[in-house]
Design an enzyme around this catalytic site. Structure first.
Site, PDB file in Angstrom:
ATOM      1  N   SER A  44     -12.477 -21.710 -17.367  1.00  0.00           N
ATOM      2  CA  SER A  44     -12.972 -20.420 -16.888  1.00  0.00           C
ATOM      3  C   SER A  44     -12.931 -19.405 -18.027  1.00  0.00           C
ATOM      4  O   SER A  44     -12.000 -19.373 -18.830  1.00  0.00           O
ATOM      5  CB  SER A  44     -12.158 -19.939 -15.688  1.00  0.00           C
ATOM      6  N   GLY A  80     -13.706 -15.870 -17.570  1.00  0.00           N
ATOM      7  CA  GLY A  80     -13.741 -14.508 -17.059  1.00  0.00           C
ATOM      8  C   GLY A  80     -15.162 -14.036 -16.815  1.00  0.00           C
ATOM      9  O   GLY A  80     -15.971 -14.724 -16.186  1.00  0.00           O
ATOM     10  N   ALA A  81     -15.494 -12.861 -17.357  1.00  0.00           N
ATOM     11  CA  ALA A  81     -16.823 -12.276 -17.143  1.00  0.00           C
ATOM     12  C   ALA A  81     -17.927 -13.082 -17.809  1.00  0.00           C
ATOM     13  O   ALA A  81     -19.115 -12.860 -17.526  1.00  0.00           O
ATOM     14  CB  ALA A  81     -16.843 -10.846 -17.672  1.00  0.00           C
ATOM     15  N   GLY A 129     -18.213 -16.359 -17.432  1.00  0.00           N
ATOM     16  CA  GLY A 129     -18.518 -17.512 -16.606  1.00  0.00           C
ATOM     17  C   GLY A 129     -17.570 -18.673 -16.802  1.00  0.00           C
ATOM     18  O   GLY A 129     -16.357 -18.503 -16.806  1.00  0.00           O
ATOM     19  N   GLY A 148      -9.890 -16.758 -10.581  1.00  0.00           N
ATOM     20  CA  GLY A 148      -9.747 -18.161 -10.973  1.00  0.00           C
ATOM     21  C   GLY A 148      -9.372 -19.049  -9.797  1.00  0.00           C
ATOM     22  O   GLY A 148      -9.827 -20.198  -9.697  1.00  0.00           O
ATOM     23  N   ASP A 149      -8.554 -18.514  -8.899  1.00  0.00           N
ATOM     24  CA  ASP A 149      -8.160 -19.273  -7.709  1.00  0.00           C
ATOM     25  C   ASP A 149      -9.364 -19.524  -6.807  1.00  0.00           C
ATOM     26  O   ASP A 149      -9.488 -20.588  -6.188  1.00  0.00           O
ATOM     27  CB  ASP A 149      -7.078 -18.518  -6.925  1.00  0.00           C
TER      28      ASP A 149
END
Length: 308
Positions: A220, A222-223, A225, A251-252
């Site tokens: 992952s 973050g912003a 993708g 993330g969860d």
């Protein structure tokens, strides 16, 4: 059915402080108080997706009773092992002026080895009923670094697919059990592999992790993708533009959708698209609030999936 295991749950308290300043008196406004911990957050999203989900792990004290009561009220099945002490509280300080989120996380109640034995028995029982088991979050004090490795091996022996979402030594040792899927973030990958993974090196990092015997690696970003790598696919997901009110639980949410996809046998590209949208909707929510699933579905067409 899907099970989530949270070894170190928490009460997530989000407060808002404009112009938060270290070393000064800050006036705060309480925004949200939510039962949390990564596996519990995953279970909340799975419930919204219409899945039958059960969550387990360790709970302690008044905070633990609060979490169990909340889950029951939300009609999320829960079967935790009660231990001495007190379940931790994590504080999220949101500064809308500086646009920062500062997290202060307590270590959690210490877990004696006898309670770990009870959890192992619980995991074996759940693995006989569940297609997928998600192991996520930090290890509480008292548990060895190889705890996730042991639990994943028990689940795999009984036919369950497994997802691991943790960091540090717990992730490194957990990889030895070859879970079906892992979802580290970029920082966790860099710490794990002791290398920077910007640009083209992100693919190298994913290949390195696949070579350890994993089926699917999702990193992952973050912003920016996420990157997904499997034995025959490399996919990059670019999320829709949203105003991020909180990164807690994004993330969860992604992990929850991959558990959903594994349980239902969905194609990886389809799962990645939905995971990216649900993660973005969660980032747009406040505190530890679950993202709006309908909003996520409306954003699906805005998620760009690039085959690499």
């Amino acid at each position: 059915m899907i099970a989530t295991i949270t070894l170190n749950p928490a009460i997530d308290k989000s407060i808002i402080i404009s112009k938060f300043t270290i070393g000064k008196t800050n006036r705060a406004r309480v925004d949200r108080i939510d039962p949390g911990g990564k596996g519990i957050n995953v279970a909340k999203v799975l419930k919204q997706l219409g899945c039958q989900v059960i969550t387990s792990g360790f709970l302690a004290g008044n905070n633990g009773r609060y979490i169990a009561a909340y889950l029951t009220e939300q009609e999320i099945m829960n079967d935790f092992i009660v231990i001495p002490g007190e379940t931790r509280q994590n504080l999220k300080i949101v500064d809308p002026v500086k646009k920062t989120i500062t997290e202060i996380n307590e270590p959690g109640a210490e877990v004696d080895e006898s309670y770990l034995k009870q959890l192992k028995d619980k995991v074996e029982e759940l693995a006989a009923q569940c297609q997928v088991i998600v192991f996520s979050g930090s290890l509480p004090p008292g548990l060895p670094d190889h705890t996730y490795k042991q639990l994943i091996l028990l689940a795999k022996e009984r036919g369950a697919q497994t997802i691991l979402d943790t960091g540090g030594k717990a992730l490194w040792k957990g990889l030895e059990a070859c879970p079906t899927l892992i979802k580290p973030n970029k920082q966790e990958v860099e710490e794990l592999l002791q290398m920077e993974v910007g640009g083209g090196r992100l693919l190298d990092a994913a290949d390195h992790l696949l070579a350890l015997g994993l089926d699917v690696v999702v990193i992952s970003l973050g912003a920016e993708g996420a990157l997904l790598a499997s034995g025959n696919q490399k996919l990059r997901a670019h999320p829709p533009a949203v105003e991020a009110n909180s990164t807690v639980g994004a993330g969860d949410a992604m992990v929850a959708v991959f558990a959903y996809g594994l349980e239902r046998g969905l194609p990886l590209a389809e799962t990645l698209r939905l995971a990216t949208a649900v993660s973005a909707a969660t980032a747009a929510a406040h505190g530890s609030e679950v993202g709006d699933i309908e909003l996520a579905k409306n954003m699906l067409h805005e998620v760009k999936i690039q085959e690499i």
